[in-house]
Motif scaffolding. Structure first.
Motif, PDB file in Angstrom:
ATOM      1  N   LYS A 278       0.455  -1.398  -0.067  1.00 26.37           N
ATOM      2  CA  LYS A 278       0.138  -0.116  -0.303  1.00 26.37           C
ATOM      3  C   LYS A 278       1.093   1.410  -0.170  1.00 26.37           C
ATOM      4  N   ILE A 279       1.926   1.230   1.011  1.00 24.83           N
ATOM      5  CA  ILE A 279       2.839   2.769   0.516  1.00 24.83           C
ATOM      6  C   ILE A 279       3.153   3.119  -0.371  1.00 24.83           C
ATOM      7  N   LEU A 280       3.767   1.804  -1.092  1.00 18.37           N
ATOM      8  CA  LEU A 280       4.364   1.928  -3.007  1.00 18.37           C
ATOM      9  C   LEU A 280       3.054   1.823  -3.338  1.00 18.37           C
ATOM     10  N   GLN A 281       2.043   1.651  -3.991  1.00 20.23           N
ATOM     11  CA  GLN A 281       0.600   2.044  -4.333  1.00 20.23           C
ATOM     12  C   GLN A 281       0.476   3.814  -4.338  1.00 20.23           C
TER      13      GLN A 281
ATOM     14  N   VAL B 270       5.630  16.031  -2.736  1.00 20.86           N
ATOM     15  CA  VAL B 270       5.087  14.887  -1.768  1.00 20.86           C
ATOM     16  C   VAL B 270       6.637  14.792  -0.434  1.00 20.86           C
ATOM     17  N   SER B 271       5.527  14.371   0.661  1.00 15.63           N
ATOM     18  CA  SER B 271       5.972  14.038   1.566  1.00 15.63           C
ATOM     19  C   SER B 271       6.087  12.854   1.984  1.00 15.63           C
ATOM     20  N   MET B 272       6.669  12.777   3.519  1.00 18.42           N
ATOM     21  CA  MET B 272       6.181  11.356   3.509  1.00 18.42           C
ATOM     22  C   MET B 272       5.482  11.831   5.007  1.00 18.42           C
ATOM     23  N   ARG B 273       5.473  12.518   5.110  1.00 16.15           N
ATOM     24  CA  ARG B 273       3.594  12.686   5.916  1.00 16.15           C
ATOM     25  C   ARG B 273       2.914  12.503   5.240  1.00 16.15           C
ATOM     26  N   GLN B 274       2.301  13.091   3.881  1.00 19.99           N
ATOM     27  CA  GLN B 274       1.416  12.408   2.911  1.00 19.99           C
ATOM     28  C   GLN B 274       1.538  11.359   2.552  1.00 19.99           C
ATOM     29  N   ILE B 275       2.326  10.292   2.106  1.00 18.39           N
ATOM     30  CA  ILE B 275       2.239   9.205   2.083  1.00 18.39           C
ATOM     31  C   ILE B 275       2.066   8.539   2.971  1.00 18.39           C
ATOM     32  N   ALA B 276       1.989   9.294   4.241  1.00 20.47           N
ATOM     33  CA  ALA B 276       1.544   7.934   5.383  1.00 20.47           C
ATOM     34  C   ALA B 276       0.572   8.133   5.471  1.00 20.47           C
ATOM     35  N   GLN B 277      -0.592   8.637   5.825  1.00 18.78           N
ATOM     36  CA  GLN B 277      -1.318   9.641   6.003  1.00 18.78           C
ATOM     37  C   GLN B 277      -2.515   9.044   4.412  1.00 18.78           C
ATOM     38  N   ALA B 278      -2.197   9.028   3.551  1.00 27.36           N
ATOM     39  CA  ALA B 278      -2.652   8.249   2.568  1.00 27.36           C
ATOM     40  C   ALA B 278      -2.673   6.511   2.807  1.00 27.36           C
ATOM     41  N   VAL B 279      -1.555   5.863   3.029  1.00 31.01           N
ATOM     42  CA  VAL B 279      -1.982   4.882   3.535  1.00 31.01           C
ATOM     43  C   VAL B 279      -3.024   4.297   4.899  1.00 31.01           C
ATOM     44  N   GLY B 280      -2.897   5.629   5.737  1.00 31.90           N
ATOM     45  CA  GLY B 280      -3.585   5.172   6.823  1.00 31.90           C
ATOM     46  C   GLY B 280      -2.285   4.792   7.905  1.00 31.90           C
ATOM     47  N   VAL B 281      -1.102   5.701   8.164  1.00 32.99           N
ATOM     48  CA  VAL B 281       0.470   4.830   9.361  1.00 32.99           C
ATOM     49  C   VAL B 281       0.619   6.359   9.760  1.00 32.99           C
ATOM     50  N   GLN B 282       1.420   5.961  10.722  1.00 36.99           N
ATOM     51  CA  GLN B 282       1.430   7.646  11.489  1.00 36.99           C
ATOM     52  C   GLN B 282       3.590   7.029  10.840  1.00 36.99           C
ATOM     53  N   ALA B 283       4.037   8.642  10.272  1.00 36.01           N
ATOM     54  CA  ALA B 283       4.936   8.996   9.272  1.00 36.01           C
ATOM     55  C   ALA B 283       6.140   8.303  10.015  1.00 36.01           C
ATOM     56  N   GLY B 284       6.426   7.869  11.046  1.00 34.90           N
ATOM     57  CA  GLY B 284       7.309   7.286  11.798  1.00 34.90           C
ATOM     58  C   GLY B 284       7.052   5.418  11.115  1.00 34.90           C
ATOM     59  N   ALA B 285       6.427   5.297  10.694  1.00 35.94           N
ATOM     60  CA  ALA B 285       5.889   4.054  10.464  1.00 35.94           C
ATOM     61  C   ALA B 285       6.826   3.473   8.819  1.00 35.94           C
ATOM     62  N   LEU B 286       6.802   4.265   7.733  1.00 35.20           N
ATOM     63  CA  LEU B 286       7.219   4.159   6.894  1.00 35.20           C
ATOM     64  C   LEU B 286       9.074   3.931   6.997  1.00 35.20           C
ATOM     65  N   TYR B 287       9.343   4.274   8.134  1.00 35.85           N
ATOM     66  CA  TYR B 287      10.582   3.540   8.101  1.00 35.85           C
ATOM     67  C   TYR B 287      11.045   2.073   8.003  1.00 35.85           C
ATOM     68  N   ASN B 288       9.908   1.547   8.765  1.00 35.90           N
ATOM     69  CA  ASN B 288       9.925  -0.205   8.306  1.00 35.90           C
ATOM     70  C   ASN B 288       9.363  -0.427   7.218  1.00 35.90           C
ATOM     71  N   TYR B 289       9.047   0.436   6.209  1.00 37.73           N
ATOM     72  CA  TYR B 289       9.664  -0.472   5.028  1.00 37.73           C
ATOM     73  C   TYR B 289      10.358   0.274   4.128  1.00 37.73           C
ATOM     74  N   THR B 290      10.834   1.828   4.779  1.00 37.64           N
ATOM     75  CA  THR B 290      12.396   2.452   3.411  1.00 37.64           C
ATOM     76  C   THR B 290      12.280   3.697   4.308  1.00 37.64           C
ATOM     77  N   PRO B 291      14.345   3.525   3.783  1.00 36.20           N
ATOM     78  CA  PRO B 291      15.024   3.897   4.552  1.00 36.20           C
ATOM     79  C   PRO B 291      14.908   5.682   4.323  1.00 36.20           C
ATOM     80  N   ASP B 292      14.431   6.118   2.878  1.00 35.59           N
ATOM     81  CA  ASP B 292      14.097   7.428   2.701  1.00 35.59           C
ATOM     82  C   ASP B 292      12.981   7.664   1.730  1.00 35.59           C
ATOM     83  N   LYS B 293      12.173   8.714   1.222  1.00 36.58           N
ATOM     84  CA  LYS B 293      11.768   8.931   0.637  1.00 36.58           C
ATOM     85  C   LYS B 293      12.613   9.195  -0.921  1.00 36.58           C
ATOM     86  N   GLN B 294      13.656   9.066  -1.220  1.00 34.67           N
ATOM     87  CA  GLN B 294      14.282   8.716  -2.514  1.00 34.67           C
ATOM     88  C   GLN B 294      13.822   6.772  -2.918  1.00 34.67           C
ATOM     89  N   SER B 295      14.614   5.917  -1.788  1.00 35.97           N
ATOM     90  CA  SER B 295      14.284   5.085  -1.723  1.00 35.97           C
ATOM     91  C   SER B 295      12.681   4.295  -2.895  1.00 35.97           C
TER      92      SER B 295
END
Length: 195
Positions: free
Chosen positions: A15-18, A32-57
Motif C-alpha cells: 500500500k505504501i508503494l501504491q 510529496v512528503s513522507m507525511r503525505q504518503i503516511a496519511q494516504a496509507v493510514g499510518v503514522q509517518a514514522g511507520a514508513l521507515y519500517n518499510y523504506t529508509p527514505d523517499k528517494q528509496s
C-alpha cells in the motif's frame, strides 16, 4: 504506536508503494512528503521507515520495479520472425504494457531528474536494455534490407517516444479502442522504418 490498528506488513508495504506512486504521479516527487504518503496509507509517518529508509528509496524502487517488469515481460514475448514482424510485436507490446501502468510510466520518464546519480545510473542501464531490444530489431531489419533507417539508435528513441506518447492522450472512453490505436501506431512505425 507505529501503525494503525489492523495494519499488517503484507498489506502495508504494498500500500505504501501504491500510494507513493499515485502521489508522485499526481503531484510530483518533490512536492510529496513522507507525511503525505503516511496519511494516504493510514499510518503514522514514522511507520514508513519500517518499510523504506527514505523517499528517494521509494522513488528508486518504483522505477526499478517498473523497468524490471517491462524487460521481464518483453522477454516472455516471441522473439522469432522477420524484423518487420518483431517490430510490430514490439510496438503493440509497448503500447499495451504501458497503457496498463500509466502512473508508473509517468514517474519513470518525468522523475529521472530526482534520482541520485547512483540510482539514475541503475535505471538508465535498465532502460538501455529495453531500448537495445528495439535497436536490435531495427539493425536486423536494416541488414535484411527491410528497413531503411539512417541511424538505428535515433530511430529506436524516436519510436519509443512516439509509442509511449499514447499514454498522454488515450482514454478508454474515447472514439478509438486500444486495438485500433495500436494498429494506427503500428502503421506509422512501419512507414517510419520502411526501406
Amino acid at each position: 504506536m507505529a501503525r494503525t490498528s489492523g495494519s499488517h506488513s503484507e498489506i502495508t508495504g504494498p500500500k505504501i508503494l501504491q500510494e507513493a506512486q499515485a502521489l508522485f504521479a499526481r503531484h510530483g516527487y518533490a512536492a510529496v512528503s513522507m507525511r503525505q504518503i503516511a496519511q494516504a496509507v493510514g499510518v503514522q509517518a514514522g511507520a514508513l521507515y519500517n518499510y523504506t529508509p527514505d523517499k528517494q528509496s521509494l522513488l528508486f524502487g518504483l522505477m526499478q520495479s517498473h523497468m524490471q517488469d517491462l524487460t521481464a515481460t518483453w522477454a516472455t514475448q516471441p522473439q522469432t520472425g522477420s524484423a518487420m514482424e518483431r517490430l510490430k510485436r514490439f510496438a503493440e507490446f509497448h503500447i499495451s504494457f504501458h497503457h496498463a501502468r500509466r502512473d508508473a510510466v509517468f514517474i519513470a520518464y518525468m522523475e529521472l531528474r530526482n534520482l541520485t546519480p547512483e540510482n539514475f545510473s541503475t535505471i538508465e542501464a535498465l532502460r538501455r536494455r529495453y531500448e537495445d531490444e528495439l535497436e536490435r530489431i531495427l539493425k536486423d531489419g536494416v541488414a535484411s534490407g527491410a528497413f531503411g533507417v539512417a541511424d538505428t539508435k535515433i530511430t529506436a528513441m524516436a519510436l519509443i517516444a512516439m509509442l509511449t506518447g499514447v499514454n498522454t492522450w488515450f482514454r478508454e472512453t474515447g472514439r478509438l479502442s486500444l486495438a485500433e490505436v495500436q494498429a494506427i501506431y503500428w502503421d506509422m512505425a512501419r512507414k517510419a522504418v520502411a526501406a
